[in-house]
Scaffold this motif. Structure first.
Motif, PDB file in Angstrom:
ATOM      1  N   ASP B  77      66.189  22.974  89.161  1.00  0.00           N
ATOM      2  CA  ASP B  77      67.098  23.592  88.180  1.00  0.00           C
ATOM      3  C   ASP B  77      66.859  23.048  86.780  1.00  0.00           C
ATOM      4  OD1 ASP B  77      70.676  24.460  88.251  1.00  0.00           O
ATOM      5  OD2 ASP B  77      68.948  25.332  87.231  1.00  0.00           O
ATOM      6  N   ILE B  78      65.586  23.044  86.384  1.00  0.00           N
ATOM      7  CA  ILE B  78      65.211  22.590  85.053  1.00  0.00           C
ATOM      8  C   ILE B  78      64.386  23.684  84.381  1.00  0.00           C
ATOM      9  CG2 ILE B  78      65.159  20.107  85.572  1.00  0.00           C
ATOM     10  CD1 ILE B  78      62.153  20.392  85.998  1.00  0.00           C
ATOM     11  N   ALA B  79      64.265  23.596  83.080  1.00  0.00           N
ATOM     12  CA  ALA B  79      63.365  24.486  82.335  1.00  0.00           C
ATOM     13  C   ALA B  79      62.641  23.646  81.294  1.00  0.00           C
ATOM     14  CB  ALA B  79      64.139  25.605  81.661  1.00  0.00           C
ATOM     15  N   MET B  80      61.390  24.005  81.059  1.00  0.00           N
ATOM     16  CA  MET B  80      60.565  23.186  80.176  1.00  0.00           C
ATOM     17  C   MET B  80      60.071  23.963  78.975  1.00  0.00           C
ATOM     18  SD  MET B  80      58.390  21.177  83.044  1.00  0.00           S
ATOM     19  CE  MET B  80      58.572  22.418  84.296  1.00  0.00           C
ATOM     20  N   VAL B  81      59.962  23.283  77.856  1.00  0.00           N
ATOM     21  CA  VAL B  81      59.352  23.859  76.651  1.00  0.00           C
ATOM     22  C   VAL B  81      58.285  22.884  76.177  1.00  0.00           C
ATOM     23  CG1 VAL B  81      59.732  24.730  74.320  1.00  0.00           C
ATOM     24  CG2 VAL B  81      61.562  24.884  76.006  1.00  0.00           C
ATOM     25  N   PHE B  82      57.066  23.381  76.025  1.00  0.00           N
ATOM     26  CA  PHE B  82      55.965  22.521  75.639  1.00  0.00           C
ATOM     27  C   PHE B  82      55.464  22.853  74.242  1.00  0.00           C
ATOM     28  CE2 PHE B  82      55.048  20.117  79.387  1.00  0.00           C
ATOM     29  CZ  PHE B  82      55.521  20.876  80.436  1.00  0.00           C
ATOM     30  N   GLN B  83      54.670  21.920  73.718  1.00  0.00           N
ATOM     31  CA  GLN B  83      54.072  22.094  72.398  1.00  0.00           C
ATOM     32  C   GLN B  83      53.157  23.314  72.382  1.00  0.00           C
ATOM     33  OE1 GLN B  83      51.949  18.561  71.233  1.00  0.00           O
ATOM     34  NE2 GLN B  83      50.809  19.600  69.658  1.00  0.00           N
ATOM     35  N   ASN B  84      52.376  23.482  73.452  1.00  0.00           N
ATOM     36  CA  ASN B  84      51.359  24.535  73.472  1.00  0.00           C
ATOM     37  C   ASN B  84      51.698  25.631  74.458  1.00  0.00           C
ATOM     38  OD1 ASN B  84      49.147  23.432  71.671  1.00  0.00           O
ATOM     39  ND2 ASN B  84      49.521  21.722  73.040  1.00  0.00           N
ATOM     40  N   TYR B  85      52.952  26.014  74.479  1.00  0.00           N
ATOM     41  CA  TYR B  85      53.442  27.018  75.397  1.00  0.00           C
ATOM     42  C   TYR B  85      52.937  28.380  74.916  1.00  0.00           C
ATOM     43  CZ  TYR B  85      57.183  28.657  78.545  1.00  0.00           C
ATOM     44  OH  TYR B  85      57.921  29.182  79.551  1.00  0.00           O
ATOM     45  N   ALA B  86      52.068  29.005  75.718  1.00  0.00           N
ATOM     46  CA  ALA B  86      51.467  30.253  75.258  1.00  0.00           C
ATOM     47  C   ALA B  86      52.394  31.431  75.482  1.00  0.00           C
ATOM     48  CB  ALA B  86      50.151  30.495  76.002  1.00  0.00           C
ATOM     49  N   LEU B  87      52.447  32.333  74.542  1.00  0.00           N
ATOM     50  CA  LEU B  87      53.118  33.617  74.753  1.00  0.00           C
ATOM     51  C   LEU B  87      52.072  34.592  75.290  1.00  0.00           C
ATOM     52  CD1 LEU B  87      55.333  34.015  71.566  1.00  0.00           C
ATOM     53  CD2 LEU B  87      55.819  32.844  73.705  1.00  0.00           C
ATOM     54  N   PRO B 153      69.239  26.660  82.927  1.00  0.00           N
ATOM     55  CA  PRO B 153      69.034  25.482  83.773  1.00  0.00           C
ATOM     56  C   PRO B 153      70.096  24.421  83.524  1.00  0.00           C
ATOM     57  CG  PRO B 153      67.667  25.309  81.840  1.00  0.00           C
ATOM     58  CD  PRO B 153      68.424  26.596  81.701  1.00  0.00           C
ATOM     59  N   LYS B 154      70.127  23.418  84.420  1.00  0.00           N
ATOM     60  CA  LYS B 154      71.014  22.275  84.189  1.00  0.00           C
ATOM     61  C   LYS B 154      70.421  21.395  83.098  1.00  0.00           C
ATOM     62  CE  LYS B 154      72.945  21.519  88.782  1.00  0.00           C
ATOM     63  NZ  LYS B 154      72.859  20.705  89.982  1.00  0.00           N
ATOM     64  N   VAL B 155      69.099  21.312  83.087  1.00  0.00           N
ATOM     65  CA  VAL B 155      68.430  20.359  82.202  1.00  0.00           C
ATOM     66  C   VAL B 155      67.271  21.052  81.481  1.00  0.00           C
ATOM     67  CG1 VAL B 155      67.198  18.158  82.071  1.00  0.00           C
ATOM     68  CG2 VAL B 155      68.939  18.495  83.828  1.00  0.00           C
ATOM     69  N   PHE B 156      67.185  20.828  80.175  1.00  0.00           N
ATOM     70  CA  PHE B 156      66.018  21.272  79.414  1.00  0.00           C
ATOM     71  C   PHE B 156      65.109  20.062  79.187  1.00  0.00           C
ATOM     72  CE2 PHE B 156      66.901  25.556  78.087  1.00  0.00           C
ATOM     73  CZ  PHE B 156      68.273  25.667  78.189  1.00  0.00           C
ATOM     74  N   LEU B 157      63.830  20.255  79.424  1.00  0.00           N
ATOM     75  CA  LEU B 157      62.846  19.205  79.149  1.00  0.00           C
ATOM     76  C   LEU B 157      61.901  19.741  78.077  1.00  0.00           C
ATOM     77  CD1 LEU B 157      61.993  18.228  82.843  1.00  0.00           C
ATOM     78  CD2 LEU B 157      63.682  17.198  81.343  1.00  0.00           C
ATOM     79  N   MET B 158      61.844  19.048  76.965  1.00  0.00           N
ATOM     80  CA  MET B 158      61.040  19.544  75.840  1.00  0.00           C
ATOM     81  C   MET B 158      60.009  18.480  75.466  1.00  0.00           C
ATOM     82  SD  MET B 158      63.847  21.402  73.452  1.00  0.00           S
ATOM     83  CE  MET B 158      65.102  22.482  74.137  1.00  0.00           C
ATOM     84  N   ILE B 188      69.641  17.624  77.592  1.00  0.00           N
ATOM     85  CA  ILE B 188      68.286  17.811  77.080  1.00  0.00           C
ATOM     86  C   ILE B 188      67.568  16.473  77.058  1.00  0.00           C
ATOM     87  CG2 ILE B 188      66.869  18.476  75.080  1.00  0.00           C
ATOM     88  CD1 ILE B 188      68.962  20.451  74.258  1.00  0.00           C
ATOM     89  N   ILE B 189      66.336  16.463  77.560  1.00  0.00           N
ATOM     90  CA  ILE B 189      65.440  15.309  77.357  1.00  0.00           C
ATOM     91  C   ILE B 189      64.295  15.821  76.480  1.00  0.00           C
ATOM     92  CG2 ILE B 189      64.022  13.516  78.376  1.00  0.00           C
ATOM     93  CD1 ILE B 189      65.494  13.814  80.960  1.00  0.00           C
ATOM     94  N   TYR B 190      64.077  15.145  75.373  1.00  0.00           N
ATOM     95  CA  TYR B 190      63.163  15.637  74.335  1.00  0.00           C
ATOM     96  C   TYR B 190      62.165  14.527  74.030  1.00  0.00           C
ATOM     97  CZ  TYR B 190      62.111  17.894  69.779  1.00  0.00           C
ATOM     98  OH  TYR B 190      61.521  18.516  68.703  1.00  0.00           O
ATOM     99  N   VAL B 191      60.891  14.859  74.089  1.00  0.00           N
ATOM    100  CA  VAL B 191      59.837  13.873  73.818  1.00  0.00           C
ATOM    101  C   VAL B 191      59.259  14.133  72.436  1.00  0.00           C
ATOM    102  CG1 VAL B 191      57.436  13.316  74.414  1.00  0.00           C
ATOM    103  CG2 VAL B 191      59.178  13.390  76.188  1.00  0.00           C
ATOM    104  N   THR B 192      59.089  13.086  71.663  1.00  0.00           N
ATOM    105  CA  THR B 192      58.455  13.218  70.352  1.00  0.00           C
ATOM    106  C   THR B 192      57.799  11.902  69.958  1.00  0.00           C
ATOM    107  OG1 THR B 192      58.778  13.783  68.021  1.00  0.00           O
ATOM    108  CG2 THR B 192      60.573  12.616  69.094  1.00  0.00           C
ATOM    109  N   HIS B 193      56.788  11.984  69.103  1.00  0.00           N
ATOM    110  CA  HIS B 193      56.206  10.766  68.554  1.00  0.00           C
ATOM    111  C   HIS B 193      56.776  10.521  67.155  1.00  0.00           C
ATOM    112  CE1 HIS B 193      53.772  13.922  66.712  1.00  0.00           C
ATOM    113  NE2 HIS B 193      53.597  13.068  65.725  1.00  0.00           N
TER     114      HIS B 193
END
Lengths: 297, 370
Positions: B77-87, B153-158, B188-193
């Motif tokens: 029950d999660i959904a992910m969004v990536f840097q290079n997510y292609a349309l 989703p319950k959780v977004f992972l970005m 939301i759990i969000y990864v960044t540099h």
């Protein structure tokens, strides 16, 4: 209803995905591609039979007798006439499924083939018509991996070599893409995409025998091995090499004071006799670092 | 509800490389957690273990109290969004956003409702018939978000979703993401540099380095009370200044000898330095650029923290000025008022705001005085 319209409707029903053909695409080429996607047996009007995926896989792996290999190559040459092609080798974290197939066909462009080497290993032959540079190809591979992760929710590691316009080079780029992931996962584990041409000296070092590797390590490092260093030191050494031996840049990337970095470099010198600020010592240390990672085949 | 528990999580690759070591974190429902750190620190690997895209080598992951280690990603029950997510280039915005739900064979009516709801949240309702090539970079990223939102989703992972955007667009999209978090009330759990992104978006930030958690705290605490020199240097822009200081006793005062200057250490910090046995030893002092002052009034009031240097570079940024100069063998940065009269080549008197200084053990780099 035209043949093209019929095939588009058939594909939408089969995959649940509406497909649109961009303006300007040759009608015959479009019908050929759609026929394959729709899985129609036999010939579409005005087209020749396409090579079956099982035969293409055998061809790539060198398992076809020469005459049959020549026919497969010829059929691929016709199919990709005038279109650059490339191969994506995909290692999945879980067995493949229909979602993976739909995503790959949604992104790979036409013409394309999805070959199943095993439940978790796929080979995709795809059009590279709109891929102009090596960076474009890597970016496409990363997009594919990220989209498989986000939409099919399957982790994927993808390896590529380059794009070609002659099908007789297909086996070579397939083999090199396979090597890219084998070597890449040793030298730099945890990446999503490995590119053959980015492996550098790793390609050459991989080909050394175990004895040659061991001899080189002993000659260069004595009994010392980089694996005995803690991860902070290993990361420091890697970053120093990646930063072209710049103390300032390395300290910046690691968010440490330059004095701290110099202390670590001096510590390595005391352990190995190699001062990696000096070019020749840096070369020896880098090669030894990589040979150590490639041991154990 | 979507609380997440990570206990003793490790990621160890077959060659022995430990990408993540002993990661422990409890995330409450609706929190916006940021994983931040330099490239290679293990933040994306940790995110991928939460998603199920990477196996967990050791430790336990729970979502809402249920063990997830061996649960397939599609069942978490999660959904992910990536840097290079292609349309998908040949699909409209509508079909791109509907794609994931179609894969899951959801009813057409449900898909239509969810796509239109998400489009309205993201301001895409007028663009549903367009193809990706007709969209701007920001619009494409919104479509990528839309594909995740429709799954409810319950959780977004970005994972670095804004890294490919230009600076101006990143700022706009950060605001959008923040609004989405408020509106959806999702975890939301969000990864960044990018530490600026981390500081502006997160309710709590996990700072990582070399696979190890350095500190978990609110943005404010991370900035004001960093637990070690790495966190102190990583958080804050421009970076914190670091100087070598020898701690000595002078009468009833403790002083930090920095270059030619004897800087008096405030009592609150002096106690900790003395108790830690640092008198007579060299430590690292950290001071943020905004805590180095050139105003006459401050200098008059803090004569025991004064030093002099020559300005090498003067940088006017509009609302503030950065002065770059050398002292005690180190390049320092001061952030001062734009009314300053200091210019390149001038010899200037500065004073440290020692109440805001930080002291770190030279060997362990752990904070002494926070």
């Amino acid at each position: 209803m035209t043949e093209k319209e019929r095939l588009l409707a058939q594909i939408e029903e089969k995959y649940g995905i509406p497909i649109a053909i961009p303006d300007g695409v040759d009608e015959e080429a479009a019908v050929k591609a759609l026929t394959k996607m729709a899985g129609d047996e036999g010939e579409a009007a005005g087209s020749r039979p396409e090579p079956e995926d099982a035969k293409i896989l055998q061809y790539l792996e060198g398992k076809q007798p020469p005459e049959e290999a020549a026919r497969t190559e010829e059929a691929l040459e016709r199919e990709y006439a005038g279109i650059r092609a490339t191969i994506y080798r995909i290692r999945l974290a879980a067995p493949t499924n229909e979602d993976v197939r739909r995503i790959i066909f949604g992104l790979a462009g036409e013409p394309s083939h999805l070959l199943k080497k095993s439940e978790k290993e796929l080979i995709v032959i795809a059009s590279a018509a709109d891929i102009r540079t090596a960076e474009d190809l890597k970016e496409r591979a990363v997009e594919l991996a990220d989209t498989l992760a986000a939409d099919a929710m399957i982790g994927a590691v993808i390896s590529v070599d380059t794009s070609i316009n002659k099908m007789q080079e297909l086996r070579k780029i397939n083999a090199q893409a396979e090597l890219a992931v084998i070597i890449g996962t040793r030298i730099n584990p945890g990446e999503t995409v490995y590119v053959y041409n980015e492996l550098g000296t790793g390609k050459m070092l991989y080909r050394l025998t175990q004895e040659e590797k061991e001899e080189f390590l002993t000659d260069t490092l004595g009994s010392f091995r980089f694996a005995g260093l803690d991860q902070e030191m290993q990361m420091t050494i890697r970053t120093f090499f990646d930063a072209d031996l710049s103390v300032t840049e390395t300290a910046r990337r690691l968010y440490i004071h330059r004095n701290t970095l110099i202390y670590r470099i001096d510590k390595l010198y005391k352990l190995t006799g190699l001062d990696i600020r000096r070019f020749n010592d840096a070369v020896a240390a880098r090669l030894a670092f990589m040979v150590e990672l490639l041991m154990g085949d | 509800m979507a609380s997440i528990s990570l206990k003793g999580i490790y990621k160890i690759y077959p060659n022995g490389y430990e990408a993540v070591k002993d990661f422990n974190l409890e995330i409450e429902d609706k929190e916006f957690i940021i994983f931040v750190g330099p490239s290679g620190c293990g933040k994306s690997t940790t995110l991928r273990m939460v998603a199920g895209l990477e196996d967990i080598s050791k430790g336990e992951l729970k979502i809402d109290g249920k063990l997830m280690n061996d649960v397939e990603p599609k069942d978490r029950d999660i959904a992910m969004v990536f840097q290079n997510y292609a349309l998908y280039p040949h699909m409209t915005v509508y079909d791109n956003m509907a794609f994931g739900l179609k894969l899951r064979k959801r009813p057409k009516e449900e898909i239509d409702q969810k796509v239109k709801e998400a489009a309205q949240i993201l301001g895409l309702d007028q663009l549903l018939d367009r193809k990706p090539k007709a969209l701007s970079g920001g619009q494409r990223q919104r479509v990528a978000m839309g594909r995740a939102i429709v799954r409810n989703p319950k959780v977004f992972l970005m994972d670095e979703p804004l890294s490919n955007l230009d600076a101006k667009l990143r700022v706009q999209m950060r605001i959008e993401i923040s609004k989405i978090h408020d509106r959806l009330g999702a975890t939301i759990i969000y990864v960044t540099h990018d530490q600026t992104e981390a500081m502006t978006l997160g309710t709590r930030i996990v700072v990582m380095k070399d696979g190890i958690v350095q500190q978990i705290d609110t943005p404010q605490h991370l900035y004001q009370q960093p637990g070690n020199q790495f966190v102190a240097g990583f958080i804050g822009s421009p970076q914190m200044n670091f100087l070598e200081a020898k701690i000595e006793k002078s009468g009833s005062d403790l002083i930090a000898k920095i270059g030619d200057a004897d800087i008096v250490v405030p009592a609150s910090k002096a106690t900790k330095l003395e108790e830690g046995g640092y008198v007579g030893k060299t430590v690292t002092m950290g001071i943020r650029p905004e805590d180095i002052h050139d105003e006459e009034m401050f200098i008059d009031a803090h004569k025991n923290t004064v030093f002099e240097s020559t300005i090498r570079v003067y940088e006017l940024l509009g609302a503030e000025v950065f002065l770059y100069f050398d002292y005690a063998g180190v390049q320092l940065t001061a952030r001062v008022n734009p009314r300053t009269t200091a210019r390149t080549g001038d010899n200037v008197t500065f004073a440290f705001d020692m109440e805001k200084s930080h002291f770190f053990d030279k060997d362990t780099e752990v904070t002494i005085t926070n």
